[in-house]
Design a protein around this motif. Structure first.
Motif, PDB file in Angstrom:
ATOM      1  N   GLY A  24     -30.550 -25.845  24.591  1.00  0.00           N
ATOM      2  CA  GLY A  24     -29.604 -26.952  24.510  1.00  0.00           C
ATOM      3  C   GLY A  24     -28.378 -26.700  23.650  1.00  0.00           C
ATOM      4  N   PHE A  25     -28.197 -25.475  23.176  1.00  0.00           N
ATOM      5  CA  PHE A  25     -27.040 -25.137  22.344  1.00  0.00           C
ATOM      6  C   PHE A  25     -25.867 -24.688  23.197  1.00  0.00           C
ATOM      7  CE2 PHE A  25     -30.324 -24.833  19.185  1.00  0.00           C
ATOM      8  CZ  PHE A  25     -29.696 -25.078  17.976  1.00  0.00           C
ATOM      9  N   ASP A  26     -24.660 -24.996  22.731  1.00  0.00           N
ATOM     10  CA  ASP A  26     -23.453 -24.305  23.178  1.00  0.00           C
ATOM     11  C   ASP A  26     -23.357 -23.094  22.273  1.00  0.00           C
ATOM     12  OD1 ASP A  26     -22.649 -26.232  25.082  1.00  0.00           O
ATOM     13  OD2 ASP A  26     -21.752 -27.445  23.490  1.00  0.00           O
ATOM     14  N   THR A  27     -22.878 -21.964  22.806  1.00  0.00           N
ATOM     15  CA  THR A  27     -22.815 -20.766  21.972  1.00  0.00           C
ATOM     16  C   THR A  27     -21.432 -20.136  21.992  1.00  0.00           C
ATOM     17  OG1 THR A  27     -23.575 -19.309  23.758  1.00  0.00           O
ATOM     18  CG2 THR A  27     -25.269 -20.234  22.303  1.00  0.00           C
ATOM     19  N   VAL A  28     -21.140 -19.458  20.902  1.00  0.00           N
ATOM     20  CA  VAL A  28     -19.967 -18.604  20.780  1.00  0.00           C
ATOM     21  C   VAL A  28     -20.487 -17.295  20.188  1.00  0.00           C
ATOM     22  CG1 VAL A  28     -19.339 -19.521  18.501  1.00  0.00           C
ATOM     23  CG2 VAL A  28     -17.595 -18.455  19.925  1.00  0.00           C
ATOM     24  N   LEU A 117     -38.919 -25.407  13.252  1.00  0.00           N
ATOM     25  CA  LEU A 117     -39.159 -25.451  11.799  1.00  0.00           C
ATOM     26  C   LEU A 117     -37.915 -25.899  11.035  1.00  0.00           C
ATOM     27  CD1 LEU A 117     -41.183 -22.156  11.201  1.00  0.00           C
ATOM     28  CD2 LEU A 117     -42.015 -24.497  10.893  1.00  0.00           C
ATOM     29  N   LEU A 118     -36.751 -25.507  11.546  1.00  0.00           N
ATOM     30  CA  LEU A 118     -35.483 -25.861  10.902  1.00  0.00           C
ATOM     31  C   LEU A 118     -34.971 -27.238  11.316  1.00  0.00           C
ATOM     32  CD1 LEU A 118     -33.755 -22.394  11.327  1.00  0.00           C
ATOM     33  CD2 LEU A 118     -34.512 -23.420   9.159  1.00  0.00           C
ATOM     34  N   GLY A 119     -35.671 -27.886  12.236  1.00  0.00           N
ATOM     35  CA  GLY A 119     -35.236 -29.196  12.720  1.00  0.00           C
ATOM     36  C   GLY A 119     -34.049 -29.126  13.638  1.00  0.00           C
ATOM     37  N   LEU A 120     -33.887 -28.015  14.354  1.00  0.00           N
ATOM     38  CA  LEU A 120     -32.722 -27.814  15.215  1.00  0.00           C
ATOM     39  C   LEU A 120     -33.021 -27.808  16.707  1.00  0.00           C
ATOM     40  CD1 LEU A 120     -30.758 -25.101  13.206  1.00  0.00           C
ATOM     41  CD2 LEU A 120     -30.269 -27.539  13.370  1.00  0.00           C
ATOM     42  N   VAL A 121     -34.229 -28.156  17.106  1.00  0.00           N
ATOM     43  CA  VAL A 121     -34.530 -28.227  18.535  1.00  0.00           C
ATOM     44  C   VAL A 121     -34.227 -29.648  18.989  1.00  0.00           C
ATOM     45  CG1 VAL A 121     -36.322 -28.043  20.305  1.00  0.00           C
ATOM     46  CG2 VAL A 121     -36.269 -26.420  18.409  1.00  0.00           C
ATOM     47  N   PRO A 122     -33.340 -29.799  19.981  1.00  0.00           N
ATOM     48  CA  PRO A 122     -33.035 -31.151  20.465  1.00  0.00           C
ATOM     49  C   PRO A 122     -34.293 -31.876  20.911  1.00  0.00           C
ATOM     50  CG  PRO A 122     -31.519 -29.530  21.405  1.00  0.00           C
ATOM     51  CD  PRO A 122     -32.597 -28.760  20.686  1.00  0.00           C
ATOM     52  N   ALA A 123     -34.339 -33.175  20.687  1.00  0.00           N
ATOM     53  CA  ALA A 123     -35.518 -33.984  20.987  1.00  0.00           C
ATOM     54  C   ALA A 123     -35.966 -33.847  22.433  1.00  0.00           C
ATOM     55  CB  ALA A 123     -35.239 -35.456  20.653  1.00  0.00           C
ATOM     56  N   GLU A 124     -35.003 -33.760  23.375  1.00  0.00           N
ATOM     57  CA  GLU A 124     -35.374 -33.645  24.790  1.00  0.00           C
ATOM     58  C   GLU A 124     -36.069 -32.315  25.081  1.00  0.00           C
ATOM     59  OE1 GLU A 124     -30.975 -32.654  24.384  1.00  0.00           O
ATOM     60  OE2 GLU A 124     -32.294 -34.249  23.738  1.00  0.00           O
ATOM     61  N   GLU A 125     -35.791 -31.281  24.277  1.00  0.00           N
ATOM     62  CA  GLU A 125     -36.451 -29.998  24.443  1.00  0.00           C
ATOM     63  C   GLU A 125     -37.902 -30.063  23.975  1.00  0.00           C
ATOM     64  OE1 GLU A 125     -37.285 -25.983  25.158  1.00  0.00           O
ATOM     65  OE2 GLU A 125     -35.635 -27.190  25.892  1.00  0.00           O
ATOM     66  N   LEU A 126     -38.173 -30.869  22.978  1.00  0.00           N
ATOM     67  CA  LEU A 126     -39.521 -30.985  22.434  1.00  0.00           C
ATOM     68  C   LEU A 126     -40.440 -31.812  23.324  1.00  0.00           C
ATOM     69  CD1 LEU A 126     -38.708 -31.567  18.671  1.00  0.00           C
ATOM     70  CD2 LEU A 126     -39.592 -29.473  19.712  1.00  0.00           C
TER      71      LEU A 126
END
Length: 127
Positions: A24-28, A117-126
């Motif tokens: 769910g990330f945009d990347t550069v 663990l870092l709290g960075l997974v979007p809720a819809e992914e979980l």
């Protein structure tokens, strides 16, 4: 969410980027630490930086140190993604300010687990 993928290997940048995009990330992408700092100095907002250790121009540990020295970037989560597997290297990176450490080769599940663990997974992914 936006991630900056820093690795001198184009193939590895694409692997990490595509894994993050599926989550769910945009990347550069950046080829080395100096290139990545240029993105940040230009005002690029990122939530996460995935950083290789061994790169030309500026290595990953130096990048971590530079980011942590700048209060404007204190909210950027830093995760080393590298082949450096010695305990002393892991300790150095975490002491310099990296939040997590992932050793190559890795699986998509391993990245997802670290981000969770870092709290960075979007809720819809979980879900």
């Amino acid at each position: 969410m936006r991630a900056l993928v820093i690795d001198d290997s184009r193939t590895m940048r694409r692997i990490v980027s595509s894994t993050l995009q599926r989550i769910g990330f945009d990347t550069v992408e950046a080829e080395h630490g100096r290139d990545a700092l240029d993105h940040l100095e230009a005002g690029e907002r990122v939530d996460l930086a995935c950083i290789d250790w061994n790169m030309p121009v500026m290595d990953g540990l130096t990048f971590v140190t530079e980011v942590r020295a700048n209060p404007a970037w204190r909210d950027v989560t830093l995760m080393m993604v590298t082949t450096e597997s010695e305990q002393s290297q892991i300790v150095r990176a975490l002491a310099a300010g990296a939040h997590e450490y992932l050793i190559k080769p890795f699986t998509a599940d391993a990245i997802r687990d670290k981000l969770d663990l870092l709290g960075l997974v979007p809720a819809e992914e979980l879900a």
